[in-house]
Write a protein that holds these residues in place. Structure first.
Motif, PDB file in Angstrom:
ATOM      1  N   SER A  17       0.852  -1.185   0.000  1.00  0.00           N
ATOM      2  CA  SER A  17       0.000   0.000   0.000  1.00  0.00           C
ATOM      3  C   SER A  17       0.891   1.240   0.000  1.00  0.00           C
ATOM      4  O   SER A  17       2.084   1.167   0.302  1.00  0.00           O
ATOM      5  CB  SER A  17      -0.904   0.002   1.238  1.00  0.00           C
ATOM      6  OG  SER A  17      -0.125   0.247   2.395  1.00  0.00           O
ATOM      7  N   GLN A  18       0.301   2.382  -0.282  1.00  0.00           N
ATOM      8  CA  GLN A  18       1.034   3.645  -0.229  1.00  0.00           C
ATOM      9  C   GLN A  18       1.596   3.874   1.183  1.00  0.00           C
ATOM     10  O   GLN A  18       2.710   4.364   1.342  1.00  0.00           O
ATOM     11  CB  GLN A  18       0.123   4.811  -0.622  1.00  0.00           C
ATOM     12  CG  GLN A  18      -0.319   4.802  -2.058  1.00  0.00           C
ATOM     13  CD  GLN A  18       0.813   5.121  -3.024  1.00  0.00           C
ATOM     14  OE1 GLN A  18       1.803   5.742  -2.658  1.00  0.00           O
ATOM     15  NE2 GLN A  18       0.668   4.682  -4.249  1.00  0.00           N
ATOM     16  N   GLU A  19       0.815   3.509   2.185  1.00  0.00           N
ATOM     17  CA  GLU A  19       1.244   3.688   3.581  1.00  0.00           C
ATOM     18  C   GLU A  19       2.499   2.860   3.883  1.00  0.00           C
ATOM     19  O   GLU A  19       3.434   3.342   4.534  1.00  0.00           O
ATOM     20  CB  GLU A  19       0.102   3.292   4.515  1.00  0.00           C
ATOM     21  CG  GLU A  19       0.374   3.553   5.963  1.00  0.00           C
ATOM     22  CD  GLU A  19      -0.808   3.213   6.845  1.00  0.00           C
ATOM     23  OE1 GLU A  19      -0.767   3.599   8.012  1.00  0.00           O
ATOM     24  OE2 GLU A  19      -1.774   2.555   6.388  1.00  0.00           O
ATOM     25  N   GLN A  20       2.526   1.628   3.411  1.00  0.00           N
ATOM     26  CA  GLN A  20       3.697   0.779   3.630  1.00  0.00           C
ATOM     27  C   GLN A  20       4.933   1.352   2.936  1.00  0.00           C
ATOM     28  O   GLN A  20       6.024   1.363   3.512  1.00  0.00           O
ATOM     29  CB  GLN A  20       3.434  -0.635   3.114  1.00  0.00           C
ATOM     30  CG  GLN A  20       2.441  -1.395   3.964  1.00  0.00           C
ATOM     31  CD  GLN A  20       1.936  -2.630   3.267  1.00  0.00           C
ATOM     32  OE1 GLN A  20       1.583  -2.588   2.087  1.00  0.00           O
ATOM     33  NE2 GLN A  20       1.901  -3.733   3.987  1.00  0.00           N
ATOM     34  N   VAL A  21       4.767   1.831   1.741  1.00  0.00           N
ATOM     35  CA  VAL A  21       5.889   2.385   0.989  1.00  0.00           C
ATOM     36  C   VAL A  21       6.401   3.662   1.657  1.00  0.00           C
ATOM     37  O   VAL A  21       7.607   3.861   1.789  1.00  0.00           O
ATOM     38  CB  VAL A  21       5.490   2.621  -0.477  1.00  0.00           C
ATOM     39  CG1 VAL A  21       6.562   3.376  -1.230  1.00  0.00           C
ATOM     40  CG2 VAL A  21       5.208   1.283  -1.147  1.00  0.00           C
ATOM     41  N   ARG A  22       5.495   4.504   2.110  1.00  0.00           N
ATOM     42  CA  ARG A  22       5.913   5.727   2.817  1.00  0.00           C
ATOM     43  C   ARG A  22       6.681   5.381   4.085  1.00  0.00           C
ATOM     44  O   ARG A  22       7.705   6.002   4.398  1.00  0.00           O
ATOM     45  CB  ARG A  22       4.705   6.596   3.156  1.00  0.00           C
ATOM     46  CG  ARG A  22       4.294   7.525   2.040  1.00  0.00           C
ATOM     47  CD  ARG A  22       3.309   8.584   2.519  1.00  0.00           C
ATOM     48  NE  ARG A  22       2.111   8.032   3.130  1.00  0.00           N
ATOM     49  CZ  ARG A  22       1.037   7.617   2.454  1.00  0.00           C
ATOM     50  NH1 ARG A  22       1.008   7.691   1.149  1.00  0.00           N
ATOM     51  NH2 ARG A  22      -0.001   7.145   3.086  1.00  0.00           N
ATOM     52  N   MET A  23       6.201   4.391   4.825  1.00  0.00           N
ATOM     53  CA  MET A  23       6.883   3.998   6.059  1.00  0.00           C
ATOM     54  C   MET A  23       8.305   3.541   5.757  1.00  0.00           C
ATOM     55  O   MET A  23       9.235   3.844   6.496  1.00  0.00           O
ATOM     56  CB  MET A  23       6.094   2.892   6.759  1.00  0.00           C
ATOM     57  CG  MET A  23       6.655   2.501   8.075  1.00  0.00           C
ATOM     58  SD  MET A  23       6.695   3.894   9.216  1.00  0.00           S
ATOM     59  CE  MET A  23       7.590   3.175  10.546  1.00  0.00           C
ATOM     60  N   GLY A  27      10.461   6.474   6.776  1.00  0.00           N
ATOM     61  CA  GLY A  27      10.762   6.087   8.149  1.00  0.00           C
ATOM     62  C   GLY A  27      11.966   5.193   8.331  1.00  0.00           C
ATOM     63  O   GLY A  27      12.865   5.500   9.115  1.00  0.00           O
ATOM     64  N   LEU A  28      12.025   4.082   7.630  1.00  0.00           N
ATOM     65  CA  LEU A  28      13.049   3.087   7.915  1.00  0.00           C
ATOM     66  C   LEU A  28      14.299   3.191   7.043  1.00  0.00           C
ATOM     67  O   LEU A  28      15.412   3.119   7.545  1.00  0.00           O
ATOM     68  CB  LEU A  28      12.446   1.680   7.794  1.00  0.00           C
ATOM     69  CG  LEU A  28      11.309   1.386   8.773  1.00  0.00           C
ATOM     70  CD1 LEU A  28      10.687   0.042   8.468  1.00  0.00           C
ATOM     71  CD2 LEU A  28      11.813   1.429  10.198  1.00  0.00           C
ATOM     72  N   ARG A  29      14.125   3.341   5.767  1.00  0.00           N
ATOM     73  CA  ARG A  29      15.277   3.353   4.859  1.00  0.00           C
ATOM     74  C   ARG A  29      16.265   4.475   5.166  1.00  0.00           C
ATOM     75  O   ARG A  29      17.472   4.238   5.220  1.00  0.00           O
ATOM     76  CB  ARG A  29      14.818   3.403   3.399  1.00  0.00           C
ATOM     77  CG  ARG A  29      15.941   3.199   2.402  1.00  0.00           C
ATOM     78  CD  ARG A  29      15.403   3.141   0.978  1.00  0.00           C
ATOM     79  NE  ARG A  29      14.669   4.310   0.581  1.00  0.00           N
ATOM     80  CZ  ARG A  29      15.220   5.416   0.077  1.00  0.00           C
ATOM     81  NH1 ARG A  29      16.505   5.493  -0.101  1.00  0.00           N
ATOM     82  NH2 ARG A  29      14.462   6.432  -0.260  1.00  0.00           N
ATOM     83  N   PRO A  30      15.806   5.697   5.410  1.00  0.00           N
ATOM     84  CA  PRO A  30      16.762   6.781   5.663  1.00  0.00           C
ATOM     85  C   PRO A  30      17.630   6.574   6.909  1.00  0.00           C
ATOM     86  O   PRO A  30      18.759   7.047   6.950  1.00  0.00           O
ATOM     87  CB  PRO A  30      15.881   8.017   5.826  1.00  0.00           C
ATOM     88  CG  PRO A  30      14.627   7.688   5.099  1.00  0.00           C
ATOM     89  CD  PRO A  30      14.438   6.209   5.303  1.00  0.00           C
ATOM     90  N   ILE A  31      17.106   5.879   7.921  1.00  0.00           N
ATOM     91  CA  ILE A  31      17.907   5.701   9.128  1.00  0.00           C
ATOM     92  C   ILE A  31      18.755   4.438   9.094  1.00  0.00           C
ATOM     93  O   ILE A  31      19.642   4.282   9.936  1.00  0.00           O
ATOM     94  CB  ILE A  31      17.032   5.716  10.408  1.00  0.00           C
ATOM     95  CG1 ILE A  31      16.090   4.510  10.446  1.00  0.00           C
ATOM     96  CG2 ILE A  31      16.288   7.022  10.541  1.00  0.00           C
ATOM     97  CD1 ILE A  31      15.404   4.326  11.777  1.00  0.00           C
ATOM     98  N   ALA A  32      18.526   3.557   8.144  1.00  0.00           N
ATOM     99  CA  ALA A  32      19.261   2.289   8.097  1.00  0.00           C
ATOM    100  C   ALA A  32      20.768   2.512   8.040  1.00  0.00           C
ATOM    101  O   ALA A  32      21.528   1.854   8.760  1.00  0.00           O
ATOM    102  CB  ALA A  32      18.790   1.447   6.917  1.00  0.00           C
ATOM    103  N   PRO A  60       6.954  -5.492  16.410  1.00  0.00           N
ATOM    104  CA  PRO A  60       5.503  -5.258  16.387  1.00  0.00           C
ATOM    105  C   PRO A  60       5.100  -4.194  15.360  1.00  0.00           C
ATOM    106  O   PRO A  60       4.075  -4.339  14.685  1.00  0.00           O
ATOM    107  CB  PRO A  60       5.178  -4.802  17.816  1.00  0.00           C
ATOM    108  CG  PRO A  60       6.288  -5.321  18.651  1.00  0.00           C
ATOM    109  CD  PRO A  60       7.500  -5.311  17.768  1.00  0.00           C
ATOM    110  N   LEU A  61       5.893  -3.151  15.239  1.00  0.00           N
ATOM    111  CA  LEU A  61       5.609  -2.104  14.261  1.00  0.00           C
ATOM    112  C   LEU A  61       5.666  -2.665  12.842  1.00  0.00           C
ATOM    113  O   LEU A  61       4.758  -2.439  12.034  1.00  0.00           O
ATOM    114  CB  LEU A  61       6.617  -0.965  14.418  1.00  0.00           C
ATOM    115  CG  LEU A  61       6.579   0.125  13.359  1.00  0.00           C
ATOM    116  CD1 LEU A  61       5.285   0.901  13.454  1.00  0.00           C
ATOM    117  CD2 LEU A  61       7.777   1.035  13.506  1.00  0.00           C
ATOM    118  N   ILE A  62       6.708  -3.390  12.548  1.00  0.00           N
ATOM    119  CA  ILE A  62       6.862  -3.979  11.207  1.00  0.00           C
ATOM    120  C   ILE A  62       5.742  -4.972  10.926  1.00  0.00           C
ATOM    121  O   ILE A  62       5.194  -5.015   9.825  1.00  0.00           O
ATOM    122  CB  ILE A  62       8.245  -4.655  11.058  1.00  0.00           C
ATOM    123  CG1 ILE A  62       9.370  -3.655  11.299  1.00  0.00           C
ATOM    124  CG2 ILE A  62       8.373  -5.336   9.717  1.00  0.00           C
ATOM    125  CD1 ILE A  62       9.393  -2.491  10.345  1.00  0.00           C
TER     126      ILE A  62
END
Length: 85
Positions: A17-23, A27-32, A60-62
């Motif tokens: 979904s768009q929400e998953q891609v945004r997350m 959210g996750l890729r930039p901090i990896a 749990p978030l993932i």
């Protein structure tokens, strides 16, 4: 072109979904990269201990994010199942 190659589309399934891609992208890729740099500064035993705590915290978030079922109007990516004719 698929017909010429002897294939037909059997099924098209939305996978994100768009929400998953945004997350992921916001959210996750930039901090990896930063997390990798930080973890690599630790000795292996301490790194393993902290990584386990981090994974236990974000699991749990993932799980919640990955359980989102894309709606027809909210699809971002698809899996396309082909069938040999």
């Amino acid at each position: 072109e698929l017909k010429k190659a002897g294939f037909a589309i059997k099924q098209i399934l939305p996978i994100y979904s768009q929400e998953q891609v945004r997350m992921w992208h916001i959210g996750l890729r930039p901090i990896a990269h930063f997390l990798i740099l930080l973890f690599n500064r630790l000795d292996p035993a301490e790194r393993a201990k902290i990584k386990k705590k981090f994974i236990d915290y974000v699991r749990p978030l993932i799980r919640d994010i990955s359980s989102i079922k894309p709606k027809e109007e909210d699809n971002f990516a698809f899996t396309i199942l082909l069938e040999k004719q």
